[in-house]
Enzyme design. Structure first.
Site, PDB file in Angstrom:
ATOM      1  CG  ASN A  89      18.362 -16.410  16.197  1.00 44.95           C
ATOM      2  OD1 ASN A  89      17.741 -17.228  16.873  1.00 44.95           O
ATOM      3  ND2 ASN A  89      17.999 -15.150  16.105  1.00 44.95           N
TER       4      ASN A  89
ATOM      5  CB  CYS B 158      12.145  -3.080  18.173  1.00 46.36           C
ATOM      6  SG  CYS B 158      12.156  -1.839  19.459  1.00 46.36           S
TER       7      CYS B 158
ATOM      8  CB  SER C   5      16.453 -20.562   6.094  1.00 49.67           C
ATOM      9  OG  SER C   5      16.381 -19.431   5.260  1.00 49.67           O
ATOM     10  N   GLY C   6      17.781 -21.352   3.102  1.00 48.43           N
ATOM     11  CA  GLY C   6      18.896 -21.189   2.179  1.00 48.43           C
ATOM     12  C   GLY C   6      19.820 -20.026   2.498  1.00 48.43           C
TER      13      GLY C   6
ATOM     14  N   GLY D 193      12.842 -20.155   6.061  1.00 45.82           N
ATOM     15  CA  GLY D 193      12.820 -20.817   7.359  1.00 45.82           C
ATOM     16  C   GLY D 193      11.521 -20.545   8.105  1.00 45.82           C
TER      17      GLY D 193
ATOM     18  CB  THR E 221       5.259 -22.406  -9.981  1.00 47.95           C
ATOM     19  OG1 THR E 221       3.950 -22.556 -10.534  1.00 47.95           O
ATOM     20  CG2 THR E 221       6.304 -22.835 -11.005  1.00 47.95           C
TER      21      THR E 221
HETATM   22  C1  LIG Z   1      16.833 -16.625  10.170  1.00 47.70           C
HETATM   23  C2  LIG Z   1      16.169 -17.596  11.060  1.00 47.70           C
HETATM   24  C3  LIG Z   1      14.858 -18.018  10.826  1.00 47.70           C
HETATM   25  C4  LIG Z   1      14.013 -17.474   9.706  1.00 47.70           C
HETATM   26  O1  LIG Z   1      14.482 -17.857   8.465  1.00 47.70           O
HETATM   27  P1  LIG Z   1      14.005 -17.034   7.176  1.00 47.70           P
HETATM   28  O2  LIG Z   1      14.466 -17.830   6.023  1.00 47.70           O
HETATM   29  O3  LIG Z   1      14.649 -15.683   7.262  1.00 47.70           O
HETATM   30  O4  LIG Z   1      12.512 -16.940   7.263  1.00 47.70           O
HETATM   31  C5  LIG Z   1      14.304 -18.948  11.668  1.00 47.70           C
HETATM   32  N1  LIG Z   1      15.003 -19.441  12.703  1.00 47.70           N
HETATM   33  C6  LIG Z   1      16.259 -19.075  12.965  1.00 47.70           C
HETATM   34  C7  LIG Z   1      16.982 -19.688  14.120  1.00 47.70           C
HETATM   35  C8  LIG Z   1      16.888 -18.132  12.164  1.00 47.70           C
HETATM   36  O5  LIG Z   1      18.134 -17.756  12.449  1.00 47.70           O
END
Ligand SMILES: *Cc1c(COP(=O)(O)O)cnc(C)c1O
Length: 394
Positions: free
Chosen positions: A150, A324, A198-199, A71, A236
């Site tokens: 998130n 953090c 993102s997978g 992502g 690749t």
């Molecule tokens: C987890 C997340 C990302 C980042 O995705 P990754 O595949 O971990 O780099 C970006 N945006 C949101 C809202 C997310 O929850």
């Protein structure tokens, strides 16, 4: 050890069906999809099928799908591409509550003399669309607003925002990493120019993502090298990961309504149970427009990290929204942007469920959490309503 896993907005379990779909491409079928020989060619055919499947679940064309590594890469590529394609435009618009994949990039771009407008949110985490409209300028290269947050699960009115940007002739990107698989997204109706997913947030493995780029959108690659992804992303292809992602997206798409109903019922049971059994607890975010799996709950006078450590002893995985993990006194940027009072923001815990969450998981949290909170409150240093001095700037 099988944890009670309520941290699905951080990452998810790979679905067994997805493991099954990808295994042959980790093992026997290791050929390069670009090779001339049929051993690689078979993988190339599978890759083509996976791209068509992903496009079908999103409602776009296969050529509009660019496979990436995550992502973060998709978000970075979208924004950097817009800037590279419009070198005379030095301004971008985003929000104060984005994921670091967008927010840290925006901060980095400010150091490179780009100008960034960070849109504010109200106490529920909502944007003001009129403020957004006013923030668009002649030199705005791109507007980037996440689909769903998130930390709180708040869903933004992306269809309206996309339409607004289209009407104003400015590129629009959405970070839909938390939305895909949980919100019905149909790119035939949603006028976004770019969209990231993102997978590993939707039961596929880590290391694979998608950037949707609508046909006709000016594009400049981020990774330069081989001709993969029609010259738009060198490297690749992660064939096993891509095949897994296609399977995961199909699975999510087929079951989205039933799954959302099931997950939401469990989430609501968890939330109602906690609010009823723990005094001085509140829910963060927009309860009306929210992901069905997410509940961010603030507990007054306690530290989120302390709650997490105690829950961990019971095998419960959750998350605090903290910026953090080093015992910082700064609460998360999302809760700060919402103006959540200091005494609450520090004790905020995010529970994020999935299709694999059971009633027994929820019950264990409801049995455990009230005792954890009252134990911590007895020893809390934060009884005063004035904040202790923050000494961490991370
Ligand atoms: C987890 C997340 C990302 C980042 O995705 P990754 O595949 O971990 O780099 C970006 N945006 C949101 C809202 C997310 O929850």
């Amino acid at each position: 050890m099988n944890p009670v896993y309520l941290d699905n907005n951080a990452t998810t379990m790979v679905a067994p069906e997805v493991v099954e779909a990808m295994l042959p491409y980790l093992g026997h079928w290791y050929g390069n999809p670009s090779s001339m020989h049929s051993f690689g060619g078979h993988v190339g055919t599978k890759l083509k099928e996976a791209r068509a499947d992903v496009a079908a679940t999103l409602g776009c064309k296969p050529e509009e799908v660019i496979f990436t590594s995550c992502g973060s890469e998709s978000d970075n590529t979208a924004i950097l591409s817009a800037l590279a394609a419009n070198p005379e435009k030095r301004h971008l618009v985003t929000t104060r509550v984005e994921h670091p994949a967008v927010l840290s990039l925006a901060k980095h771009l400010e150091e490179k003399d780009y100008e960034v407008t960070y849109l504010a949110v109200d106490e529920k985490g909502r944007l003001d669309l009129e403020e957004l409209a006013r923030s668009i300028r002649r030199d705005t290269a791109i507007v980037s607003v996440m689909y769903a947050n998130n930390e709180t699960g708040t869903i933004f009115p992306v269809p309206e925002i996309a339409a607004l940007c289209k009407a104003r002739g400015v590129l629009f990107h959405t970070d839909a990493v938390q939305a895909v698989g949980k919100v019905d997204i149909d790119l035939t109706k949603l006028p976004v120019d770019m969209l990231a997913l993102s997978g590993h947030k939707l039961h596929a493995p880590k290391g694979v993502g998608v950037l949707f780029v609508r046909q006709g959108t000016p594009f400049r690659p981020f990774l330069i090298g081989g001709h993969q992804e029609r010259g738009r992303r060198a490297g690749t292809e992660n064939t096993a990961g891509i095949i897994a992602l296609a399977a995961a997206m199909k699975l999510a798409r087929e079951n989205i309504a039933a799954e959302n109903t099931q997950v939401k019922a469990l989430r609501d049971r968890l939330e109602t149970g906690i609010l009823a059994s723990v005094p001085d607890s509140i829910v963060n975010g927009d309860l009306e427009h929210r992901l069905p799996n997410t509940s961010s709950i603030a507990f007054k006078y306690v530290e989120g990290e302390a709650i997490l450590l105690m829950l961990d002893q019971f095998g419960i995985c959750a998350s605090s929204g903290s910026a953090c993990t080093s015992g910082s006194l700064e609460p998360s940027h999302v809760l700060r942007a919402m103006g959540v009072p200091f005494t609450f923001a520090h004790g905020s815990i995010r529970f994020s469920l999935s299709r694999y969450t059971s009633e027994a998981d929820v019950d264990l949290v409801l049995e455990t959490l009230p005792g954890v909170i009252s134990t911590l409150r007895r020893m809390s240093p934060f009884r005063e309503d004035s904040p202790p001095k923050a000494n961490c700037t991370c």
